[in-house]
Design an enzyme around this catalytic site. Structure first.
Site, short mmCIF file in Angstrom:
data_model
loop_
_atom_site.label_atom_id
_atom_site.label_comp_id
_atom_site.label_asym_id
_atom_site.label_seq_id
_atom_site.Cartn_x
_atom_site.Cartn_y
_atom_site.Cartn_z
CD GLU A 1 11.81 -55.54 4.17
OE1 GLU A 1 12.01 -54.29 3.21
OE2 GLU A 1 10.38 -56.02 4.87
CD GLU B 1 10.75 -51.58 9.09
OE1 GLU B 1 10.14 -50.54 9.49
OE2 GLU B 1 11.11 -51.86 7.88
O1 9MR Z 1 9.21 -50.73 -0.99
C1 9MR Z 1 8.67 -49.67 -0.49
C2 9MR Z 1 8.01 -48.43 -1.11
O2 9MR Z 1 7.59 -48.73 -1.92
C3 9MR Z 1 7.74 -47.24 0.29
O3 9MR Z 1 7.60 -46.75 -0.58
C4 9MR Z 1 7.47 -48.14 1.22
C5 9MR Z 1 7.15 -46.87 2.61
O4 9MR Z 1 7.58 -47.16 3.61
O5 9MR Z 1 8.19 -49.19 1.79
C6 9MR Z 1 9.31 -50.16 1.18
O6 9MR Z 1 9.16 -50.66 1.33
C7 9MR Z 1 9.27 -51.42 3.01
C8 9MR Z 1 9.36 -52.56 4.05
O7 9MR Z 1 8.05 -52.32 3.58
C9 9MR Z 1 9.25 -52.63 5.11
N1 9MR Z 1 11.29 -52.90 5.35
C10 9MR Z 1 11.51 -51.30 4.30
C11 9MR Z 1 11.46 -51.24 3.29
C12 9MR Z 1 12.25 -50.48 2.42
O8 9MR Z 1 11.85 -49.25 3.11
#
Ligand code: 9MR
Length: 370
Positions: free
Chosen positions: A266, A160
């Site tokens: 994802e 990102e």
């Molecule tokens: O699914 C993840 C969630 O449990 C966390 O709280 C969050 C923190 O920012 O990150 C989520 O995963 C993310 C991923 O690492 C990167 N792309 C977006 C995902 C959803 O937010």
């Protein structure tokens, strides 16, 4: 801290793995996701860690999936919360349990603006210099990727980094300290640490519009600067009735035309309207947090199934370009969409909270038939 929970978790994981081994030969491959797409691409799921799943969940994981992504435990704040103090207990268990279950691992993520401790960017009470930030980043990558060399098939190296608005790259602390250099150097450091792992740039919304153009600009920049990038991860957080199929197809073809592999990293299809966002805590928004208390109505379930099936058919059409399709969560009860952008009861995946298959599962399996 007591060792008891770790020991209990390890015992639990071993028991579940033995249970699965005993059952494994009875699975009918073509009635499973990984069986249906065995000739096309790996089928993945993001999970917290195998030893946090109950036996039924582990069974589902091992039956339907061939790849697993650690949802949070390999992020910088989990691995190196304090400079020089590396915490590998959870990630070691993850890697060893995943390989016992015969699952490939998609590593997530080495460099991100979120879930990254502030110390990376500080030197005493000042901002750290560009060289210090880059040195810390290289050390973090060398330690983490090096530890699992040969055991993690792919890494989301940078996550990102593209800006959602008017800029090309996000004005993150990484960018402010180093400009675009951190992206180039992250790929080089990952390649040095494990020359055989496939290295991806991962981002959301890069399938569509201006962000896709920025992703292509970034890929060209990385290639010009000698960054060893192998692939692009299209995250795939889409919404019911708004899946941009044509844009997605164009993105897959455009990234492949740059000589890169593509992964869908994802995937989920959100079915609960978001309202006006996280900050709005009005009574009306709260009331809508669980609009389907009796389960997702059948028309929505069917639309979700149709939309997932159309997506997997598209992925299959481009299977020569796609390595992996991963859903973000194992079932509806384990999705980040239940708590972002606010607390909601969501239904974005292939199984409901009782681990019963939803129509989407069969629709996606059917979409693999010739
Ligand atoms: O699914 C993840 C969630 O449990 C966390 O709280 C969050 C923190 O920012 O990150 C989520 O995963 C993310 C991923 O690492 C990167 N792309 C977006 C995902 C959803 O937010």
């Amino acid at each position: 801290m007591s060792r008891l929970p770790v020991v209990a978790a390890a015992f639990f994981a071993v028991t579940v793995i033995q249970l699965l081994r005993a059952d494994a030969p009875t699975a009918l491959p073509t009635n499973t996701l990984k069986g249906a797409y065995a000739k096309n691409f790996e089928i993945g799921a993001a999970i917290p860690s195998p030893d946090t799943l109950n036996p039924q969940e582990v069974r589902l994981l091992a039956t339907h999936f061939s790849s697993v992504t650690p949802e949070n435990i390999m992020k910088p704040e989990a691995i190196q919360p304090v400079e020089g103090r590396f915490v590998f207990e959870a990630s070691d268990r993850f890697v060893s349990d995943a390989s016992k279950l015969g699952l490939q691992i998609h590593g997530h993520t080495l460099v991100w603006h979120s879930q990254c401790p502030a110390w990376f960017f500080r030197e005493g009470d000042q901002d750290a210099s560009r060289d210090l930030v880059l040195r810390r980043m290289r050390e973090h990558i060398a330690k983490l990727v090096g530890r699992y060399k040969g055991r993690i098939a792919r890494w989301d190296v940078v996550n990102e980094a593209i800006d959602d608005g008017e800029y090309f790259l996000r004005k993150s602390k990484w960018f402010k300290a180093t400009g675009e250099e951190f992206i180039v150097e992250a790929f080089k450091a990952a390649r040095r640490a494990d020359p055989k792992a496939l290295l991806y740039y991962n981002d959301y919304s890069i399938d569509s519009g201006a962000k896709r153009e920025k992703a292509i600009r970034l890929i060209k920049l990385l290639k010009n600067r000698g960054a060893p990038i192998d692939g692009v991860g299209i995250q795939g957080h889409w919404t019911l009735d708004s899946v941009p199929y044509d844009e997605i197809e164009k993105a897959i073809c455009d990234f492949a035309a740059e000589g890169l592999r593509v992964a869908i990293t994802e995937l989920d299809i959100d079915v609960v309207p978001r309202g006006s966002g996280a900050a709005d805590v009005s009574a009306r928004e709260k009331a809508a947090a669980d609009p389907y208390p009796d389960g997702l109505p059948s028309d929505r379930l069917q639309r979700q199934a149709d939309q997932y099936a159309r997506l997997y058919a598209l992925f299959r059409k481009h299977a020569d370009k796609i390595d992996l399709v991963t859903v973000w969560g194992l079932h509806d009860g384990r999705s980040w969409l239940n708590y972002w952008p606010r607390a909601r009861t969501n239904h974005p995946l292939f199984w409901n909270r009782a681990l019963e298959p939803k129509p989407a599962l069969q629709a996606v399996i059917d979409a693999a038939r010739p």
